[in-house]
Design an enzyme around this catalytic site. Structure first.
Site, PDB file in Angstrom:
ATOM      1  N   GLU A 111     -24.604   0.529  14.495  1.00 17.74           N
ATOM      2  CA  GLU A 111     -24.713   0.715  12.802  1.00 17.74           C
ATOM      3  C   GLU A 111     -24.150   0.378  11.995  1.00 17.74           C
ATOM      4  O   GLU A 111     -23.235   0.266  11.964  1.00 17.74           O
ATOM      5  CB  GLU A 111     -25.760   2.532  12.707  1.00 17.74           C
TER       6      GLU A 111
ATOM      7  N   LYS B  23     -34.889   3.286  10.845  1.00 14.63           N
ATOM      8  CA  LYS B  23     -33.736   5.491  10.626  1.00 14.63           C
ATOM      9  C   LYS B  23     -34.969   6.708  10.786  1.00 14.63           C
ATOM     10  O   LYS B  23     -35.031   6.586   9.171  1.00 14.63           O
ATOM     11  CB  LYS B  23     -32.646   5.625  10.881  1.00 14.63           C
TER      12      LYS B  23
ATOM     13  N   CYS C 240     -27.981   6.374  15.876  1.00 18.07           N
ATOM     14  CA  CYS C 240     -26.761   7.483  14.851  1.00 18.07           C
ATOM     15  C   CYS C 240     -27.654   8.869  15.061  1.00 18.07           C
ATOM     16  O   CYS C 240     -27.557   9.755  16.314  1.00 18.07           O
ATOM     17  CB  CYS C 240     -25.982   7.431  13.362  1.00 18.07           C
TER      18      CYS C 240
END
Length: 499
Positions: free
Chosen positions: A89, A191, A224
């Site tokens: 990321e 995300k 993440c």
């Protein structure tokens, strides 16, 4: 056996094997039983002034420095036979941008579910897509599936309800892109669970994004902080996806959420393969990447004083076929009455008030409860009476509210940082005391992630794990290679997150 009989036998074998192949082929991808995966932990070239807007040419010049590193690593991965390569990321642009200052880094990424585009072979189709083109050509040149993370700009369509549009009329997303081995863009994922990311928006709806490969079937995409939440991660699991791609920029947080500790715990607890690529930054306490299956781990975790450099990991892993697990992760919570063994105390661990009990013998049994949630430990310290280290068993049942909100039930055996009870729950990286133990809790969720972390942040695969129908999870471990830092059963009560 006569020649005729041999011929008949061989024909029968061919018929049976082709029948089995076609029967299996209806439910499973046409794949070998294993494939070669690679992840790269990247020591990225940062923009020293991320709050100052850059022109597009200047932003591109910065990203090309990181893309040059990606190119070198893709070549190395390809030489080692990798079929899929994952980068972390924020690995091309970095961190701490404002909504305005990231603008030079943005590219508009078309939706591969709506149109077919190969940026490498059709570079003229869209303007300002130099990064997409370079990544696509990298996948094509080295003949591998390539996953990278970048910043996406999407206009807010006029037909959209204006109230869901950002005030500047555009969406900016933290985005995974996936390229097939011929360079075709095959997946795009935005995300959902942002972590203090001022430059980015969360998509209006969580995206459940998968892509198929000829060598291993289906993979799911997360980024993440997503890994801690129901959407999209558990939804992917419920859909039977058992191979997850995990670009991350994860700041290590001991004693329960060190990168490799939770990566392995998630892989083991969810019974999935996890391909995890992290950033390497000493200043941000970021390191820890790996290729995890429910029974193996190939990982890297830098130690204090190591040179600050990238690391490529390559491993052959088994294909995990889809497994439908249904949707209710909720268990009826039974009340386990366990008498506290002696005096308990409360101490903060990971910003949560854990109830602890000390292990003050060389062997024994202890119980500790937080309300009706109880943890049980049987232990034997080795060598008896050796080290002067203090250990405690902690229990927590409640909602974590610092830097994110999520409901937990946790049983954790930890080495305290000092010899005072107030040090229990603090960060510790080293330990000398080995221990044989059985750790058990009765959880109100089936999503329980187990981990064993030893001296200098080395992982051990729990020797024996068992989950009973009543929610009881037991982790048994012995023959430790080094001193115990943490042993943890980390239960996520997703169904309570919004209460």
């Amino acid at each position: 056996m006569s020649l005729g009989e041999v011929t008949m036998f061989l024909l029968l074998v061919v018929f049976v094997s082709s029948f089995l192949t076609s029967a299996v082929g209806q439910t499973e991808p046409d794949v070998d039983s294993s494939y070669v995966a690679a992840v790269y932990e990247h020591n990225l070239v940062l923009n020293p002034e991320p709050r100052v807007p850059l022109s597009r040419p200047a932003a591109l010049q910065h990203m090309q420095k990181n893309l040059d590193v990606y190119e070198e690593q893709a070549a190395r991965a390809s030489q080692q036979g990798a079929q899929i390569l994952v980068f972390p990321e924020d690995g091309l642009h970095g961190f701490n941008f404002s909504r305005a200052s990231i603008s030079g880094y943005l590219e508009t990424i078309p939706d591969p579910q709506q149109e077919s585009w190969n940026p490498c072979t059709e570079p003229g189709k869209y303007n300002n897509t130099e990064v997409l083109q370079r990544l696509s050509c990298m996948a094509r040149r080295y003949n591998l599936y390539l996953v990278a993370n970048m910043a996406d700009l999407q206009p807010c369509p006029l037909k959209t309800d204006p109230s869901s549009c950002p005030s500047d009329g555009r969406w900016q997303f933290n985005t995974n892109v996936v390229f097939r081995s011929d360079g075709l863009l095959v997946a795009r994922y935005h995300k959902h669970n942002l972590y203090f990311e001022e430059a980015f928006d969360a998509p209006p709806q969580p995206e459940i994004t998968t892509f198929d490969t000829p060598f291993a079937g289906k993979f799911g995409l997360i980024i993440c902080f997503d890994i801690l939440f129901h959407e999209p991660t558990v939804t992917l699991l419920e859909k039977g996806v058992r191979q997850l791609i995990f670009p991350t920029a994860w700041m290590n947080q001991l004693p329960l959420l060190d990168t490799i500790q939770f990566q392995q715990a998630f892989s083991t607890g969810a019974n999935v393969t996890l391909l995890a690529a992290n950033i390497r930054s000493d200043r941000l306490i970021m390191t820890g990447s790996g290729i995890y299956t429910p029974s193996s781990a190939t990982y890297h975790h830098a130690q204090k004083g190591d040179p600050e450099e990238g690391r490529l990991l390559v491993a052959r892993v088994p294909v995990l076929h889809p497994l439908l697990i249904g949707q209710s992760g909720v268990r009826e919570e039974g009340v386990v009455m366990a008498l506290p063994s002696s005096t308990t105390f409360t101490s903060s661990m990971m910003y949560d008030p854990f109830t602890f009990i000390l292990l003050n013998k060389t062997e024994g049994k202890v119980n500790v409860c937080d309300g009706t949630f109880c943890c049980h430990l049987q232990y034997r310290r080795l060598p008896p009476g050796g080290s002067k280290e203090l250990y405690a068993l902690g229990a927590f049942a409640g909602t974590h509210t610092v830097n994110g909100r999520y409901a937990l039930q946790v049983c954790a055996l930890v080495r305290c940082a000092g010899l005072d009870v107030s040090s229990c729950g603090q960060e510790v990286e080293e330990a000398e005391s080995k221990m044989d133990f059985l750790l058990e809790g009765r959880f109100g969720t089936r999503y329980v992630y187990p981990s064993v972390l030893v001296n200098k942040l080395v992982l051990e695969q729990p020797e024996h794990l068992e989950t009973a129908a009543d929610g009881r999870v037991t982790m048994k471990h012995s023959k430790m290679t080094d001193g115990l830092v943490t042993a943890c059963l980390y239960g996520r009560m997703y169904h309570l997150d919004n209460e």
